[in-house]
Design an enzyme around this catalytic site. Sequence first.
Site, mmCIF file in Angstrom:
data_model
loop_
_atom_site.group_PDB
_atom_site.id
_atom_site.type_symbol
_atom_site.label_atom_id
_atom_site.label_comp_id
_atom_site.label_asym_id
_atom_site.label_seq_id
_atom_site.Cartn_x
_atom_site.Cartn_y
_atom_site.Cartn_z
ATOM 1 C CB CYS A 1 -1.397 0.152 1.063
ATOM 2 S SG CYS A 1 -0.309 0.226 2.537
ATOM 3 C CB SER B 1 0.626 -3.413 2.850
ATOM 4 O OG SER B 1 1.170 -2.685 3.812
#
Length: 162
Positions: A10, A17
């Site tokens: 991310c 993430s």
Amino acid sequence: MRKIKVLFVCMGNICRSPTAEGVFNAYIASRNMAHAFDVDSAGTHAYHVGDAPDLRAQKAARDRGVELRHLRARKVKSTDFEAFDHILAMDEENYAILTEACPADHKHKIRLFLEYAPHLQQNEVPDPYYGGAYGFEKVLDLVEAASEGFIDTLQREGMLTN
């Protein structure tokens, strides 16, 4: 047996993430598949390098039995493109950043994570950082579905046997 190396990505590596990393690790552990994987997460930006995941992400995950507090944010490195077999972006923006930085011979490894949950009819895991607690719950719902779909795909394609 060579492990399947998966990187979740991310922007800052403190919400989406690491949540995906934690959920995916819990998912494969519950199915006795953890031995087959090396899993990590990273961000496309270095805003939070060394920081633990957002406390709201930690709480939402912990409420579902997933622990994130041991994770630390890091930035994607150029060596990640070769080292990982699957690089799964949380959204279109980070997908674009990854594909731009990636050498041509590794671009096939980069996918949007939610491609593995087409039934959701959603391409992106939304960033919950500026939202309320519900956003973190939504992220968990999405990454749980995509984790299951990703494993199903690996098994269907013969990349993983159980």
